[in-house]
Design a protein around this motif. Sequence first.
Motif, PDB file in Angstrom:
ATOM      1  N   ALA B  99      31.628  95.555  -4.064  1.00 51.47           N
ATOM      2  CA  ALA B  99      31.025  94.312  -3.462  1.00 51.47           C
ATOM      3  C   ALA B  99      31.293  93.149  -4.507  1.00 51.47           C
ATOM      4  O   ALA B  99      31.597  92.002  -3.855  1.00 51.47           O
ATOM      5  CB  ALA B  99      29.645  94.537  -3.124  1.00 51.47           C
ATOM      6  N   TYR B 100      31.141  93.295  -5.792  1.00 51.23           N
ATOM      7  CA  TYR B 100      31.308  92.237  -6.547  1.00 51.23           C
ATOM      8  C   TYR B 100      32.610  91.864  -6.595  1.00 51.23           C
ATOM      9  O   TYR B 100      33.076  90.572  -6.470  1.00 51.23           O
ATOM     10  CB  TYR B 100      31.023  92.752  -8.080  1.00 51.23           C
ATOM     11  CG  TYR B 100      31.237  91.504  -9.102  1.00 51.23           C
ATOM     12  CD1 TYR B 100      29.999  90.754  -9.314  1.00 51.23           C
ATOM     13  CD2 TYR B 100      32.260  91.199  -9.747  1.00 51.23           C
ATOM     14  CE1 TYR B 100      30.265  89.589 -10.118  1.00 51.23           C
ATOM     15  CE2 TYR B 100      32.515  90.262 -10.702  1.00 51.23           C
ATOM     16  CZ  TYR B 100      31.514  89.480 -10.953  1.00 51.23           C
ATOM     17  OH  TYR B 100      31.625  88.352 -11.865  1.00 51.23           O
ATOM     18  N   LEU B 101      33.645  92.725  -6.564  1.00 50.00           N
ATOM     19  CA  LEU B 101      34.928  92.163  -6.685  1.00 50.00           C
ATOM     20  C   LEU B 101      35.434  91.847  -5.310  1.00 50.00           C
ATOM     21  O   LEU B 101      36.229  90.840  -5.367  1.00 50.00           O
ATOM     22  CB  LEU B 101      36.067  93.472  -7.063  1.00 50.00           C
ATOM     23  CG  LEU B 101      35.633  94.067  -8.569  1.00 50.00           C
ATOM     24  CD1 LEU B 101      36.577  95.425  -8.523  1.00 50.00           C
ATOM     25  CD2 LEU B 101      36.157  92.931  -9.526  1.00 50.00           C
ATOM     26  N   PHE B 102      34.711  92.277  -4.156  1.00 51.75           N
ATOM     27  CA  PHE B 102      35.176  91.706  -2.936  1.00 51.75           C
ATOM     28  C   PHE B 102      34.832  90.256  -2.796  1.00 51.75           C
ATOM     29  O   PHE B 102      35.329  89.370  -2.197  1.00 51.75           O
ATOM     30  CB  PHE B 102      34.446  92.363  -1.626  1.00 51.75           C
ATOM     31  CG  PHE B 102      34.732  92.023  -0.567  1.00 51.75           C
ATOM     32  CD1 PHE B 102      36.103  92.367  -0.100  1.00 51.75           C
ATOM     33  CD2 PHE B 102      34.141  91.222   0.291  1.00 51.75           C
ATOM     34  CE1 PHE B 102      36.490  91.898   1.150  1.00 51.75           C
ATOM     35  CE2 PHE B 102      34.177  90.831   1.466  1.00 51.75           C
ATOM     36  CZ  PHE B 102      35.625  91.107   2.246  1.00 51.75           C
ATOM     37  N   ALA B 103      33.616  89.969  -3.408  1.00 52.26           N
ATOM     38  CA  ALA B 103      32.748  88.641  -3.290  1.00 52.26           C
ATOM     39  C   ALA B 103      33.328  87.562  -4.414  1.00 52.26           C
ATOM     40  O   ALA B 103      32.826  86.519  -4.408  1.00 52.26           O
ATOM     41  CB  ALA B 103      31.394  88.824  -3.359  1.00 52.26           C
ATOM     42  N   HIS B 104      34.244  88.131  -5.454  1.00 56.27           N
ATOM     43  CA  HIS B 104      34.655  87.358  -6.223  1.00 56.27           C
ATOM     44  C   HIS B 104      36.095  86.999  -6.369  1.00 56.27           C
ATOM     45  O   HIS B 104      36.798  87.431  -7.454  1.00 56.27           O
ATOM     46  CB  HIS B 104      34.004  87.796  -7.746  1.00 56.27           C
ATOM     47  CG  HIS B 104      32.616  87.306  -7.896  1.00 56.27           C
ATOM     48  ND1 HIS B 104      31.702  88.149  -7.311  1.00 56.27           N
ATOM     49  CD2 HIS B 104      32.178  86.371  -8.786  1.00 56.27           C
ATOM     50  CE1 HIS B 104      30.519  87.713  -7.639  1.00 56.27           C
ATOM     51  NE2 HIS B 104      30.593  86.720  -8.270  1.00 56.27           N
ATOM     52  N   ASN B 105      36.617  86.512  -5.461  1.00 56.72           N
ATOM     53  CA  ASN B 105      38.072  86.142  -5.304  1.00 56.72           C
ATOM     54  C   ASN B 105      38.086  84.935  -4.322  1.00 56.72           C
ATOM     55  O   ASN B 105      37.281  84.562  -3.756  1.00 56.72           O
ATOM     56  CB  ASN B 105      39.060  87.109  -4.986  1.00 56.72           C
ATOM     57  CG  ASN B 105      38.708  87.772  -3.602  1.00 56.72           C
ATOM     58  OD1 ASN B 105      39.004  86.910  -2.646  1.00 56.72           O
ATOM     59  ND2 ASN B 105      37.984  88.663  -3.547  1.00 56.72           N
TER      60      ASN B 105
END
Lengths: 750, 750
Positions: B99-105
């Motif tokens: 989720a973090y990677l999804f929300a951080h781009n």
Amino acid sequence: MAVSMDDDVPLILTLDEGGSSTSAPLDDPDREELPNENGGSYDVINDASSPAAGDCCAQQSSARHNWEMNYQEAAIYLQEGENNDKFFTHPKNAKALAAYLFAHNHLFYLMELSTALLLLLLSLCEAPAVPMLRLGIFVHATLELFALIVVVFELSMKMRWLGFQTFIRHKRTMVKTCVLFVQFIEAIVVLVRQTSHVRITRALRCIFLVDCRYCGAVRRNLRQIFQSLPPFIDILLLLLFFMVIFAILGFYLFSPNHSDPYFNTLENSLVNLFVLLTTSNFPDVMMPSYARNPWSCVFFIVYLSIELYFIMNLLLAVVFDTFNDIEKRKFKSLLLHKRTAIQHAFRLLITKQRPSGISFKHFEGLLRFYKPGMCARERYLTFKALNQSNTPLVSLKEFYNFYEVIGLKWKAKRNREHWFDDLPRTAFLIFKGINILVNSRVFQYTMYTVVAVNGIWILVETFMLQGGNFFSRNVPWSYIVFLTIYGVELLLKTTGLGPVEYLSSGWNLFDFSVTLFAFLGLMALAFNMEPFYFIVVLRPLQLLRLFKLKKRYRNVLDTMFELFPRMASLGLTLLIFYYCFAIVGMEFFAGVVYPNCCNTSTVADSYRWVNHTVGNKTVVEEGYYYLNNFDNILNSFVTLFELTVVNDWYIIMEGVTSQTTHWSRLYFMIFYIVTMVVMTIIVAFILDAFVFRMNYTRKNQDSEEDNGIVLEKEISKEEVVGVIELYKRSSAAAEITQLQKIVLQMDKYG
Amino acid sequence: MAVSMDDDVPLILTLDEGGSSTSAPLDDPDREELPNENGGSYDVINDASSPAAGDCCAQQSSARHNWEMNYQEAAIYLQEGENNDKFFTHPKNAKALAAYLFAHNHLFYLMELSTALLLLLLSLCEAPAVPMLRLGIFVHATLELFALIVVVFELSMKMRWLGFQTFIRHKRTMVKTCVLFVQFIEAIVVLVRQTSHVRITRALRCIFLVDCRYCGAVRRNLRQIFQSLPPFIDILLLLLFFMVIFAILGFYLFSPNHSDPYFNTLENSLVNLFVLLTTSNFPDVMMPSYARNPWSCVFFIVYLSIELYFIMNLLLAVVFDTFNDIEKRKFKSLLLHKRTAIQHAFRLLITKQRPSGISFKHFEGLLRFYKPGMCARERYLTFKALNQSNTPLVSLKEFYNFYEVIGLKWKAKRNREHWFDDLPRTAFLIFKGINILVNSRVFQYTMYTVVAVNGIWILVETFMLQGGNFFSRNVPWSYIVFLTIYGVELLLKTTGLGPVEYLSSGWNLFDFSVTLFAFLGLMALAFNMEPFYFIVVLRPLQLLRLFKLKKRYRNVLDTMFELFPRMASLGLTLLIFYYCFAIVGMEFFAGVVYPNCCNTSTVADSYRWVNHTVGNKTVVEEGYYYLNNFDNILNSFVTLFELTVVNDWYIIMEGVTSQTTHWSRLYFMIFYIVTMVVMTIIVAFILDAFVFRMNYTRKNQDSEEDNGIVLEKEISKEEVVGVIELYKRSSAAAEITQLQKIVLQMDKYG
């Protein structure tokens, strides 16, 4: 006994300019005690060569005179150090010293000041005069000539002291002389012609005030303003440059719109953008073009963002920065100057035998000239405070603290805490009770509550009154009740703390005066004394006491009081600029605006005065702006204040312009820029002072109370007796009795 | 070869909140070279216990995966350090990391931003809408619901990443959730009722924008504003207190004068003194009493001196001081936060065998996640720049410089000086000559002279035109002449310096775009394209080039550019406040002012619109102020800007008040105070930034040119070959070819 009583021969110095004095030691040791012959020593002065080659027969008396001379010269050096006078103006010979002493006392200073004020105040009576103060031309011209002759006398004294060479080299004095010359000729012309001509040079009269000894702070401010000018002008040019660019843009964009009177010519465009810089014609200047095309607001928003919100703040930043820098450099140079002065004085006070320091005797001799009002005890205490090594001599390093120590106030450490300690037991107990009461938190907070209730009461009461005559009625009972409470508080505090302690606090003094005013107001109400009614309305000032409650407010108000002298000098500087502009304004614009004067201009409404009848009632339609004129100096000052506040200043400008030429605008624009400079510097000063103060309090957060420097010095009885001995030899009767009183007190309290 | 190629086992860390991680070393030394299997590693994450207790058979692959995980987590830590994200929001498990990677781009960020902007822009179309953009209720409510659903999706992603506990603890997110809930309900209500109700909550839509990743600067500004509030409010209370006291005094003094409408009730007295604080009604407010008694001006002068010139500046001082203090503390805490992040990352990158530092291999792995766009050469250079001790490992102390070094841009030090070095001899000589010409002082000053002459020309030309249609005529020859000169200059510079070098200077870019615009303007003139005429008037912008001449201006303009991002974020913050007030204003005051609306109020003239006939001509008398309304969001913004500029704002206030209740004044007064806060902070910021910059330049006066940090690192051919070896093992084909190209170049130029 700590006081050294040895009498030596001074290391006499050759007086020279730069301060690189070479010492010329004398060979005659003069160890005899000599009687003090005060007075009459001014005629023999320390001529550079005479004591060294002094005649032998008058050896004794000469040595004594030399010492007196040295004391005096050292005191002069120290005064020069304190006042930041350059040493090249130091008196060089007997005549110069006499003139110096004549020109350096409060009597002379007061004469200087009153002459300058007289000259400035003359503009109240000269045409165009304040109606009530109008004087005949003969009268005011004679007064002016008289004042100018006094100034000539002052200048001649100064020339005698400085010598012709130095006099010519001293810029300020030269400018003053030139102005004096011009004023003299003009005053004579006025007397001869029996009519006033255009005398813009009257604006230069300020220089007489600026040159006064008491106006040193104003001179410093002016110097600071002139020093801040170069960077200021740079940014100002940037500002004006953008203004020109936008004026051209605005002219191209908006002049096709014929209903837009603001941009129809390039000149109008420039003038209106200058006014817009002061926001004074916003949003009116935008409206015609905005009505035609909503997107034209972008032009104005961009202009204001760049000019008003960016470059104007940049101006403040640049001035603030320069100001800070100058302050720092000034502080350094002042310190160095003081040090040099101390070095000069030190060399004059040491002896050949003991070149390492100053003995108390010589120190005392110096203080007699430097601070004649100081009593013997204080002199001794000052010496002890300086003398940290506890040797009989004060070394140069210790002497460097002279200015700090001399500013200290000595207070006897009493054994008695309260004024009523000596009273009989019953009275003591009563007063002690009152003392505890007024010092208690409960009492303080009760009083705060009373003040708060009073405040709310006044607010509600005033809100209930809907206009009309308030003073015709009887005295309201609430007024009496609250005043009684305040009176009781005042009485309790005065008795509990003693009048001296009570009034030593600024806040108490404030309470006292407000209560007194309220009482006077009550009297005025009770006895129907019309002219004093205004006192009644000062009641709400009581509410200011509430601000003691919070620390930040105490800080702010304390800082306000501390800054007051500096603020006053800045205010005075502003007033001097006002005076110059007022004179110029009066010469050119006196009588040009009057009711209905400007019916052809765009600001006709503001100058209208119509008296027409509607039904059976006379309705007066007033624009009032004709009151903002240059008809006399007081009116001019009010008008200039209005121009300083900036809002709607263009109405005044346009009114005057429509009656004269459009070059008049230059006057108003230059005035705006000048006040902008002064105001920016005032802001920079307040910023600087407060930021410094706040950083200071933040650093000292632990110590809640800041009592300044506390320095305790105890004197033993032996020391006092020693000092008495010293004075006995110099037969200063008054001082001896004073010191003996101290010995008696010491015996009494142990 | 300086690059260490050893492959070790990571010192895997247990993921915990506080950063007090305890290292759990693994026992299996995994020294084999493993193929790089990029992608698909997101599903296996560094769960706190699994690698330590990992199954033996998957040892190799697990170790490799562990490294990939560690690189990623270290990169996340470093990102958190850079963005000042708190570590308690660090993803804790596999799902959270996904989720973090999804929300951080940037894709997600852009979605966030566009949803927020869509929601804000909806107010253009909702009633009261901008006429051209009006949408049906069904359309805009559906759009709103759609945007809100996207926000819900974003929030759910955030919740997955943070976990429910942290999600609830995170204040900003909770507020956002609540606002979202309210907005959702209201949108549904609007859809169901098919009519808009009073929706002041729309003002809260700003929070969606503020919460965007890209609006970090705005969040910081808001935090700073709120932190500056307490001292600000204290001084504000002092200000209001004096205002109340003076209002009571003014009421008592001036209400007996029946021709004075400003002080007839206490409320009027208060309101007018509030307006006087902004100087907006000066000197009008003074005039009736001044006409009656000239001494009443003292009241106003004292009031303005205390309130405007003292307390308002005090306010600036207090804000400036608090601002400075906060900046200092923020800088410290930011530095500490970054250090902690670096420590976290460091612990993830060291191996059990070599706990003292990070080898290039692991550093390269980190950079692959932290800055995917970086090429192999830059990665190696960054490593070398960090590695000041020239050992194979980067120690923690060296790693602390990570953020500074990663920000550096690497530029190959060319042997070729000019772009034309490779051309044949004749061409080279020609271009070399042009190059020398355009770099010569003579050329520069000639161009300055041309610009100055052009400026004077434009000024005189514009001054000659007295209104009218400028564009109907032919193209003036002067325009063509100057444009030709500029064109030739541009051509010479481009050829002499090469296009890349020419455009790398901001000033040249500016010249280029202005010349381009001037050319487009010429086209517009030549072909009579009406809508582009406005370009013609941009010509005077050329004059800006003259400011390169003086150092102070260069400094000011450079600082301006440097400050631009921060200024923009402050402007955006102001716009967010504007948005809130605009929504509230529209809900309450839409449509209340119109031509001739306020004939009963004191400001009737400003709202007048009379169309009367004088003789045979129709004269329109316009007050225009009805244009300053809240009828749609664009009008509201313009009106609010006018209120920000402050001049004559009371006309707008009184107009609206006369059509609604007198409580409306609260809206305007609160707006004034809010903008005062923001403006004061902007001023404080500009002051601070410029004073810092000026002190900085004063310190570096000797070094005329400030080129930033220059760091030279040479790479030998052996090193490059070493790096290629490393990449070969991990089979990154693209990077290898790139590096091989560098080796070829090295061979060529020696």
